[in-house]
Design a protein around this motif. Sequence first.
Motif, PDB file in Angstrom:
ATOM      1  N   SER A  77      63.780  17.644 -29.026  1.00 21.09           N
ATOM      2  CA  SER A  77      62.878  17.985 -30.131  1.00 21.09           C
ATOM      3  C   SER A  77      63.120  19.382 -30.677  1.00 21.09           C
ATOM      4  N   GLY A  78      64.064  20.109 -30.092  1.00 19.05           N
ATOM      5  CA  GLY A  78      64.389  21.439 -30.585  1.00 19.05           C
ATOM      6  C   GLY A  78      63.556  22.553 -29.986  1.00 19.05           C
ATOM      7  N   ILE A  79      62.807  22.268 -28.923  1.00 16.89           N
ATOM      8  CA  ILE A  79      61.996  23.293 -28.257  1.00 16.89           C
ATOM      9  C   ILE A  79      62.856  23.993 -27.215  1.00 16.89           C
ATOM     10  N   VAL A  80      62.902  25.290 -27.272  1.00 13.41           N
ATOM     11  CA  VAL A  80      63.731  26.072 -26.350  1.00 13.41           C
ATOM     12  C   VAL A  80      63.030  26.172 -24.999  1.00 13.41           C
ATOM     13  N   VAL A  81      63.630  25.579 -23.980  1.00 10.08           N
ATOM     14  CA  VAL A  81      63.119  25.632 -22.611  1.00 10.08           C
ATOM     15  C   VAL A  81      64.290  25.911 -21.674  1.00 10.08           C
ATOM     16  N   PRO A  82      64.039  26.434 -20.477  1.00 17.00           N
ATOM     17  CA  PRO A  82      65.134  26.643 -19.521  1.00 17.00           C
ATOM     18  C   PRO A  82      65.728  25.304 -19.083  1.00 17.00           C
ATOM     19  N   GLU A  83      66.889  25.372 -18.425  1.00 16.19           N
ATOM     20  CA  GLU A  83      67.470  24.146 -17.886  1.00 16.19           C
ATOM     21  C   GLU A  83      66.535  23.563 -16.833  1.00 16.19           C
ATOM     22  N   ARG A  84      66.716  22.288 -16.503  1.00 13.48           N
ATOM     23  CA  ARG A  84      65.676  21.513 -15.837  1.00 13.48           C
ATOM     24  C   ARG A  84      65.196  22.125 -14.518  1.00 13.48           C
ATOM     25  N   SER A  85      66.117  22.519 -13.634  1.00 11.31           N
ATOM     26  CA  SER A  85      65.692  23.030 -12.334  1.00 11.31           C
ATOM     27  C   SER A  85      64.909  24.336 -12.484  1.00 11.31           C
ATOM     28  N   ARG A  86      65.356  25.194 -13.404  1.00 11.25           N
ATOM     29  CA  ARG A  86      64.630  26.445 -13.621  1.00 11.25           C
ATOM     30  C   ARG A  86      63.292  26.179 -14.302  1.00 11.25           C
ATOM     31  N   TYR A  87      63.264  25.222 -15.210  1.00 10.72           N
ATOM     32  CA  TYR A  87      61.996  24.842 -15.849  1.00 10.72           C
ATOM     33  C   TYR A  87      60.992  24.371 -14.802  1.00 10.72           C
ATOM     34  N   ASN A  88      61.454  23.568 -13.841  1.00  2.30           N
ATOM     35  CA  ASN A  88      60.570  23.096 -12.773  1.00  2.30           C
ATOM     36  C   ASN A  88      60.030  24.256 -11.937  1.00  2.30           C
ATOM     37  N   ARG A  89      60.891  25.215 -11.619  1.00  2.00           N
ATOM     38  CA  ARG A  89      60.452  26.375 -10.835  1.00  2.00           C
ATOM     39  C   ARG A  89      59.433  27.200 -11.610  1.00  2.00           C
ATOM     40  N   ARG A  90      59.674  27.372 -12.917  1.00  2.00           N
ATOM     41  CA  ARG A  90      58.709  28.124 -13.744  1.00  2.00           C
ATOM     42  C   ARG A  90      57.347  27.425 -13.758  1.00  2.00           C
ATOM     43  N   CYS A  91      57.358  26.104 -13.837  1.00  2.00           N
ATOM     44  CA  CYS A  91      56.089  25.347 -13.814  1.00  2.00           C
ATOM     45  C   CYS A  91      55.357  25.568 -12.499  1.00  2.00           C
ATOM     46  N   ARG A  92      56.079  25.543 -11.399  1.00  2.00           N
ATOM     47  CA  ARG A  92      55.448  25.723 -10.076  1.00  2.00           C
ATOM     48  C   ARG A  92      54.850  27.121  -9.937  1.00  2.00           C
ATOM     49  N   ASN A  93      55.540  28.125 -10.496  1.00  2.00           N
ATOM     50  CA  ASN A  93      55.100  29.506 -10.319  1.00  2.00           C
ATOM     51  C   ASN A  93      53.888  29.870 -11.172  1.00  2.00           C
ATOM     52  N   LEU A  94      53.485  29.000 -12.088  1.00  2.00           N
ATOM     53  CA  LEU A  94      52.366  29.290 -12.981  1.00  2.00           C
ATOM     54  C   LEU A  94      51.048  28.699 -12.476  1.00  2.00           C
ATOM     55  N   PHE A  95      51.030  28.258 -11.243  1.00  2.00           N
ATOM     56  CA  PHE A  95      49.831  27.633 -10.673  1.00  2.00           C
ATOM     57  C   PHE A  95      48.609  28.547 -10.781  1.00  2.00           C
ATOM     58  N   GLN A  96      48.714  29.781 -10.300  1.00  2.00           N
ATOM     59  CA  GLN A  96      47.577  30.696 -10.293  1.00  2.00           C
ATOM     60  C   GLN A  96      47.161  31.091 -11.708  1.00  2.00           C
ATOM     61  N   ILE A  97      48.119  31.270 -12.586  1.00  2.00           N
ATOM     62  CA  ILE A  97      47.804  31.655 -13.966  1.00  2.00           C
ATOM     63  C   ILE A  97      47.028  30.545 -14.670  1.00  2.00           C
ATOM     64  N   MET A  98      47.421  29.288 -14.439  1.00  2.00           N
ATOM     65  CA  MET A  98      46.703  28.178 -15.069  1.00  2.00           C
ATOM     66  C   MET A  98      45.273  28.063 -14.547  1.00  2.00           C
ATOM     67  N   LYS A  99      45.071  28.333 -13.271  1.00  2.00           N
ATOM     68  CA  LYS A  99      43.712  28.309 -12.727  1.00  2.00           C
ATOM     69  C   LYS A  99      42.849  29.397 -13.363  1.00  2.00           C
TER      70      LYS A  99
END
Length: 297
Positions: A77-99
């Motif tokens: 869709s043209g959205i700039v995101v990191p490559e898949r494994s790094r994207y997954n790690r970024r998602c995991r690291n945002l747990f506290q921020i989302m809370k």
Amino acid sequence: MQGHLKTIPKTNLIQATVRKFVKIVTPIYQLLPKHFRLRQNYRQLKVSDITIIACMLARIDLRDPSETHFHHILMASGIVVPERSRYNRRCRNLFQIMKMIRQYLLKRYRHDCTYEIIDSAPITLVSARRSNQAKVLRAIACKGYNATKQLYYYGFKLHAVMDNAGYFVSWELTPANIDDRKSVEELLREAPAHQVLADGGYLSRTLQKRLKSQEINFWFPLRKNMRKSGQVNSAFLKNQRRHIETGFNNLNIVGHFEHPRTRTLIGLGSRLAALFLWNVIKVHSNLIQGKSGLRID
């Protein structure tokens, strides 16, 4: 020129959904403490935390069960995101921020609630028949029984409190064999209310008296031999209590949390954090449009 075909570009649904959540999350993210926002090497990030959170919320909003599949859609869709494994790690690291963002939004959106409802839902990692051979999170997960669905399962138990508007105000994850009553006081400490509804799995006079001393009226349906206790056993309260089951079903439809297909605890936690953040945004959107907070379109 009049004979030429006219092409009208279609709106990219993925981009529009991500943009919608970016607009909601950005002002709240700026209010977070600096040690969360200005982490080490934060200037070198090619994709901001806000964009990653918006993508996670967009995946829930579009009901995509696969994180890998949705990552491919984002890139297409043209959205700039990191490559898949790094994207997954970024998602995991945002747990506290989302809370923290969810807590900020709850303070802004919630008004005085009439009552709250407490209940639990199963999170199945593997079927019960395979539990003895299961290796996924073996040190933490275990076998449990869900009385509502009348089935044994291997995994975790999600405890949550929902208010009468439809907001999930607090939640906790425990092994599947933990009694529902053990997490009540901790959950209600985060979101205190004067009236709390529960099902028969929370039946405990001792717990009820302890909560009464904290000015919390803890209601649960009575057994036939307990009718003379003076507590109201109304069919209306039973029907109101079932609203949380609708809430759990809605979350499972959009977020597929009952069968998460995850192999790490932090991965499961980040998925639940994003799901409950989406719930706050969705319920608020429904309420300002005059709809029910339990409705999903």
